[in-house]
Design a protein around this motif. Sequence first.
Motif, mmCIF file in Angstrom:
data_model
loop_
_atom_site.group_PDB
_atom_site.id
_atom_site.type_symbol
_atom_site.label_atom_id
_atom_site.label_comp_id
_atom_site.label_asym_id
_atom_site.label_seq_id
_atom_site.Cartn_x
_atom_site.Cartn_y
_atom_site.Cartn_z
ATOM 1 N N THR A 125 88.679 18.589 64.958
ATOM 2 C CA THR A 125 89.587 18.268 66.059
ATOM 3 C C THR A 125 89.468 19.289 67.179
ATOM 4 O O THR A 125 89.257 20.481 66.940
ATOM 5 N N ILE A 126 89.621 18.796 68.399
ATOM 6 C CA ILE A 126 89.575 19.635 69.588
ATOM 7 C C ILE A 126 90.827 19.359 70.414
ATOM 8 O O ILE A 126 91.163 18.201 70.680
ATOM 9 N N ALA A 127 91.516 20.401 70.822
ATOM 10 C CA ALA A 127 92.682 20.287 71.699
ATOM 11 C C ALA A 127 92.283 20.736 73.093
ATOM 12 O O ALA A 127 91.539 21.708 73.256
ATOM 13 N N TYR A 177 87.430 14.423 67.092
ATOM 14 C CA TYR A 177 88.504 13.814 67.876
ATOM 15 C C TYR A 177 89.076 14.835 68.842
ATOM 16 O O TYR A 177 89.380 15.972 68.465
ATOM 17 N N VAL A 178 89.243 14.404 70.100
ATOM 18 C CA VAL A 178 89.656 15.276 71.195
ATOM 19 C C VAL A 178 90.961 14.762 71.783
ATOM 20 O O VAL A 178 91.053 13.584 72.146
ATOM 21 N N ASP A 199 91.383 10.876 72.955
ATOM 22 C CA ASP A 199 92.658 10.349 73.415
ATOM 23 C C ASP A 199 92.463 9.947 74.871
ATOM 24 O O ASP A 199 91.489 10.351 75.513
ATOM 25 N N LEU A 200 93.382 9.162 75.424
ATOM 26 C CA LEU A 200 93.213 8.655 76.790
ATOM 27 C C LEU A 200 94.061 9.432 77.792
ATOM 28 O O LEU A 200 93.567 10.248 78.558
ATOM 29 N N ALA A 239 96.221 13.512 63.397
ATOM 30 C CA ALA A 239 95.484 12.279 63.120
ATOM 31 C C ALA A 239 94.028 12.574 62.797
ATOM 32 O O ALA A 239 93.455 12.010 61.850
ATOM 33 N N GLY A 240 93.415 13.456 63.578
ATOM 34 C CA GLY A 240 92.018 13.790 63.334
ATOM 35 C C GLY A 240 91.799 14.433 61.983
ATOM 36 O O GLY A 240 90.866 14.077 61.257
ATOM 37 N N ARG A 241 92.672 15.365 61.636
ATOM 38 C CA ARG A 241 92.525 16.036 60.347
ATOM 39 C C ARG A 241 92.737 15.053 59.199
ATOM 40 O O ARG A 241 92.023 15.104 58.189
ATOM 41 N N ALA A 242 93.712 14.140 59.359
ATOM 42 C CA ALA A 242 93.954 13.148 58.312
ATOM 43 C C ALA A 242 92.780 12.190 58.152
ATOM 44 O O ALA A 242 92.552 11.646 57.065
#
Length: 231
Positions: free
Chosen positions: A194-196, A176-177, A20-21, A186-189
């Motif tokens: 996924t990373i938060a 996806y981060v 993500d930005l 979104a990443g899981r879909a």
Amino acid sequence: MLNSPPGVATRAAIRTVLFDLDGTLVDSAPDLAGATNEMLIARGLPEVPFERLRPMVGAGARGMMGVAFGVSPKEMTFPALRDEFFDRYERRLLRATRPFDGVAAMLQALSDDGLSWGIVTNKSERFALPLARGLGWSERAAAVVGGDTTPHSKPHPEPLLEAARRAGVAPGECVYVGDDARDVLAGRAAGMPTIAVRWGYLGDGEPIEAWGADVVLDTPSQLVEWLRAAR
């Protein structure tokens, strides 16, 4: 702190890191808040303290106009306020926006380790592309996908799948981060780990631990450590 990482085999398969930005790679809050307060000043209204605006950056114009004017997208006055906000923000796109501490070193480390990286944001291409160019990332990123690059925006998986296509990798070879629960959805879909990230804006919803990400990071350097641990 790293929480609940997926299996080593999953990490070992990763070839591309998608980010993500806003709130993940860059701190754009000063310019987004600045555009909002410009609107208030132009109307003779008091500015909103930065501390109130910063957590709402992830919600974009909806969040900013909601805090500043108490207006939701359902109201008739919202489109005109949104368009003015976009125009003012565009004029100050890189005035105070900077990568978060540690991001430049993180991106260089990924490249040094032979991994590609890209950007998937809900920011429209009108802003995302010049922002990436201004930061010197356009030539380095395997993909820059905005909120209007595909017919859907996050939490729909299509922007992430488009980024994987542009990077020339399978979705399962990406991670996806992001700093929002929608990023995890979104990443899981899209079939990606996924990373938060805890250094982002986070909003005022559920705590980050409740989003269901595979990993929660405190600093950009931890991403490099997490990936290297599987190699």
